[in-house]
Design a protein around this motif. Structure first.
Motif, short mmCIF file in Angstrom:
data_model
loop_
_atom_site.label_atom_id
_atom_site.label_comp_id
_atom_site.label_asym_id
_atom_site.label_seq_id
_atom_site.Cartn_x
_atom_site.Cartn_y
_atom_site.Cartn_z
N ALA A 102 -30.25 -13.52 55.07
CA ALA A 102 -30.27 -14.34 56.18
C ALA A 102 -29.55 -15.74 55.92
CB ALA A 102 -31.62 -14.52 56.81
N SER A 103 -29.71 -16.16 54.71
CA SER A 103 -29.36 -17.33 54.69
C SER A 103 -27.82 -17.85 54.14
CB SER A 103 -30.10 -18.30 53.49
OG SER A 103 -30.06 -17.87 52.41
N GLY A 104 -27.31 -16.60 53.81
CA GLY A 104 -25.88 -16.61 53.29
C GLY A 104 -24.95 -15.65 53.72
N GLU A 105 -23.83 -15.58 53.24
CA GLU A 105 -23.05 -14.60 53.70
C GLU A 105 -22.66 -13.53 52.73
OE1 GLU A 105 -21.43 -14.52 56.72
OE2 GLU A 105 -22.61 -16.11 57.28
N ARG A 106 -23.27 -13.78 51.61
CA ARG A 106 -22.87 -12.96 50.33
C ARG A 106 -24.00 -11.99 50.09
NH1 ARG A 106 -18.36 -14.52 48.01
NH2 ARG A 106 -18.70 -12.91 46.47
N PRO A 107 -23.52 -10.67 49.71
CA PRO A 107 -24.64 -9.64 49.56
C PRO A 107 -25.50 -10.20 48.30
CG PRO A 107 -22.40 -8.69 49.54
CD PRO A 107 -22.11 -9.99 49.49
N VAL A 108 -26.76 -9.64 48.06
CA VAL A 108 -27.60 -10.00 47.12
C VAL A 108 -27.23 -8.99 46.00
CG1 VAL A 108 -29.92 -9.78 46.28
CG2 VAL A 108 -29.42 -10.85 48.47
N CYS A 109 -27.00 -9.55 44.69
CA CYS A 109 -26.88 -9.08 43.50
C CYS A 109 -28.17 -8.43 42.67
CB CYS A 109 -26.15 -9.78 42.48
SG CYS A 109 -24.39 -10.12 43.00
N ALA A 110 -28.28 -7.12 42.71
CA ALA A 110 -29.52 -6.54 41.96
C ALA A 110 -29.05 -6.28 40.61
CB ALA A 110 -29.72 -5.01 42.60
N VAL A 111 -30.10 -7.18 39.88
CA VAL A 111 -29.86 -7.30 38.42
C VAL A 111 -30.93 -6.65 37.47
CG1 VAL A 111 -29.84 -9.31 36.75
CG2 VAL A 111 -28.88 -9.55 38.84
N GLU A 112 -30.42 -5.98 36.46
CA GLU A 112 -31.35 -5.41 35.45
C GLU A 112 -30.91 -5.77 33.96
OE1 GLU A 112 -33.23 -0.97 34.98
OE2 GLU A 112 -31.32 -1.30 35.54
N ASP A 113 -32.04 -6.39 33.30
CA ASP A 113 -31.36 -6.75 32.02
C ASP A 113 -30.20 -7.62 31.78
OD1 ASP A 113 -33.73 -5.27 30.79
OD2 ASP A 113 -32.25 -3.63 30.76
N GLY A 114 -30.07 -8.60 33.06
CA GLY A 114 -29.27 -9.72 32.81
C GLY A 114 -27.89 -9.22 33.48
N ARG A 115 -27.95 -7.82 33.78
CA ARG A 115 -26.47 -7.34 34.30
C ARG A 115 -26.55 -6.75 35.85
NH1 ARG A 115 -24.68 -2.03 34.28
NH2 ARG A 115 -26.57 -1.22 33.45
N VAL A 116 -25.69 -6.97 36.54
CA VAL A 116 -25.53 -6.66 37.93
C VAL A 116 -25.26 -5.26 38.13
CG1 VAL A 116 -24.12 -7.01 40.23
CG2 VAL A 116 -24.48 -8.92 38.88
N VAL A 117 -26.17 -4.33 38.46
CA VAL A 117 -26.19 -2.94 38.61
C VAL A 117 -25.97 -2.47 40.11
CG1 VAL A 117 -27.74 -2.66 36.76
CG2 VAL A 117 -28.61 -2.66 38.94
N GLY A 118 -25.88 -3.33 41.18
CA GLY A 118 -25.65 -3.03 42.40
C GLY A 118 -25.79 -4.41 43.37
N VAL A 119 -25.38 -4.01 44.58
CA VAL A 119 -25.50 -5.11 45.61
C VAL A 119 -26.24 -4.59 46.77
CG1 VAL A 119 -23.52 -6.32 44.79
CG2 VAL A 119 -23.26 -4.48 46.56
N VAL A 120 -26.86 -5.57 47.66
CA VAL A 120 -27.55 -5.08 48.60
C VAL A 120 -27.00 -6.15 50.04
CG1 VAL A 120 -29.88 -5.03 49.96
CG2 VAL A 120 -29.56 -4.42 47.57
N ASP A 121 -26.34 -5.58 51.03
CA ASP A 121 -25.79 -6.16 52.20
C ASP A 121 -26.65 -6.09 53.48
OD1 ASP A 121 -25.34 -3.70 53.02
OD2 ASP A 121 -23.23 -3.76 52.38
N ARG A 122 -26.52 -6.87 54.42
CA ARG A 122 -27.12 -6.82 55.51
C ARG A 122 -27.46 -5.44 56.16
NH1 ARG A 122 -26.96 -11.90 58.66
NH2 ARG A 122 -26.05 -13.64 57.22
N GLU A 123 -26.47 -4.71 56.21
CA GLU A 123 -26.56 -3.23 56.90
C GLU A 123 -27.53 -2.51 55.91
OE1 GLU A 123 -23.51 0.83 57.39
OE2 GLU A 123 -22.60 -1.04 56.73
N ALA A 124 -27.27 -2.53 54.63
CA ALA A 124 -28.38 -1.88 53.95
C ALA A 124 -29.77 -2.13 54.22
CB ALA A 124 -28.35 -2.11 52.30
N ILE A 125 -30.02 -3.72 54.40
CA ILE A 125 -31.26 -4.29 54.77
C ILE A 125 -31.94 -3.56 55.98
CG2 ILE A 125 -32.70 -6.39 55.44
CD1 ILE A 125 -32.27 -6.34 52.63
N LEU A 126 -30.93 -3.78 57.17
CA LEU A 126 -31.43 -3.23 58.37
C LEU A 126 -31.70 -1.67 58.20
CD1 LEU A 126 -28.81 -5.11 60.37
CD2 LEU A 126 -30.96 -5.60 60.28
N THR A 127 -30.76 -1.03 57.62
CA THR A 127 -31.21 0.57 57.48
C THR A 127 -32.60 0.62 56.92
OG1 THR A 127 -28.95 0.84 57.55
CG2 THR A 127 -30.51 2.54 56.74
N ALA A 128 -32.79 -0.11 55.87
CA ALA A 128 -34.09 0.03 55.08
C ALA A 128 -35.19 -0.27 56.03
CB ALA A 128 -34.03 -0.83 53.91
N ILE A 129 -35.16 -1.49 57.02
CA ILE A 129 -36.44 -1.77 57.74
C ILE A 129 -36.43 -1.23 58.97
CG2 ILE A 129 -36.70 -3.98 56.37
CD1 ILE A 129 -35.39 -5.24 58.80
#
Length: 357
Positions: free
Chosen positions: A325-352
């Protein structure tokens, strides 16, 4: 709506799947009745309970249950009254004799153990915490905690020292010389936890330990179990009829109905993809954003998307909402210091989508 805290957040422990499971359960049945063993393996074994009782005079409490529990895992068995969950946990150490099936704990075939070896398993490898505390009213708190060690034959000085250490672990070091009736219900249950931990078992078995406590104390005791698991790394099998409790504590959850496991999975698998209408009805009022993690809703990053705000891939969707909500960029999902995926507004809205207020 059921109030549920973030329950899929990382709590500091990692299940160890590098070796063998600590517990193996394969095809376990428990049929109460004179000739229950004759029913297993026949078509009548799948009869509804009322029909089975009418035809054979038997009650099938556990039906063909199989699962594995890994070192450091919190494995929750959840179901309504009469689902077979408490019977199941008691068969693991043969407090109730299974009618059929295989049970293995720490490499030992539990169903084949002699009386003496079974006693050793119960005294050294496993500890059980019941809903009713079962404290010895005439003994001090520290003596109650040391009781399992006394049964093992540990010298008094040594067992009291160990009991004192465990009381400190559960925050009751100032109550060592009290008697149980001088403590509140929550404090008595902490003594029960300390007694179970004192023998340093490999497996902790909890049979609805907090059902008799009021909601606030129950929440505190859930926090205590989470903390103790983090600090000790114990493998735990936890029985409950309360879904929020199951979702909050469990690495994986088995939902039972009429003696069978109807779904076994992680909290987000149960909430995000219920196996049938029965499970769907259970999880209907659970806020999906409190349970589903970024791993569940993320997509592969596109070019230039890997420099957005970062969150651990195990973080719940709710944690990502404010960042989205506070930015324009997707959130990066990180595992062991490495980006393994991204989450955007559409994904958030679908999830909730579909959550109630």
């Amino acid at each position: 709506m059921t109030a549920v805290a973030d329950i899929a957040e990382p709590i500091g422990h990692h299940v160890d799947r590098n070796g063998d499971p600590l517990i193996r359960v394969a095809g376990v049945w428990k049929i109460f009745g004179r000739h229950g063993n004759r029913v297993v393996g026949t078509p009548d074994a799948d009869l509804p309970r009322a029909e089975l009782r009418a035809k054979h005079g038997c009650v099938a409490a556990v039906r063909d249950v199989s699962f594995e529990v890994w070192p450091r895992e919190v494995f929750v068995v959840m179901g309504l009254s009469g689902s077979g969950k408490s019977t199941l946990v008691r068969t693991l150490i043969r407090l109730i004799e299974p009618t059929a099936g295989e049970i293995e704990i720490d490499g030992k075939d539990v169903t084949a153990l002699s009386g003496a070896d079974l006693l050793q398993l119960r005294r050294h490898t496993s500890s059980m915490v019941f809903q009713h505390f079962g404290l010895l009213a005439h003994r001090r708190v520290i003596d109650n905690v040391a009781f399992g060690l006394e049964v093992q034959g540990v010298p008094k000085t040594q067992r009291l020292a160990r009991a004192a250490d465990v009381l400190k672990l559960v925050g009751l070091e100032d109550c060592a010389d009290y008697f149980p009736d001088q403590l509140s219900g929550g404090m008595q249950q902490r003594v029960g936890l300390a007694r179970a931990f004192a023998v340093d078992p490999k497996v902790m078995l909890y049979d609805e330990p907090f059902s008799a406590l009021d909601p606030l104390i129950r929440r505190d005791m859930q926090d205590e179990v989470i903390r103790l698991q983090y600090e000790t790394g114990k493998t735990m099998v936890f029985i409950t009829h309360d879904l929020p409790e199951a979702l909050r504590l469990g690495d994986r959850i088995a939902i039972m109905r009429d003696g069978k496991i109807v779904q076994l999975g992680t909290p987000e698998e149960l909430v995000g993809s219920p196996a049938d209408e029965y499970v769907e009805n259970f999880v209907r009022d659970i806020p999906r954003s409190h349970v589903l993690t970024l791993r569940w809703i993320m997509r592969d990053p596109r070019p230039g998307e890997e420099d957005g705000p970062r969150l651990d891939v195990r973080s719940t969707v709710r944690r990502a909402v404010a960042l989205i909500a506070s930015g324009e960029r997707p959130v990066c999902a990180v595992e062991d210091g490495r980006v393994v995926g991204v989450v955007d507004r559409e994904a958030i809205l679908t999830a909730i989508a579909g959550e109630s207020d």
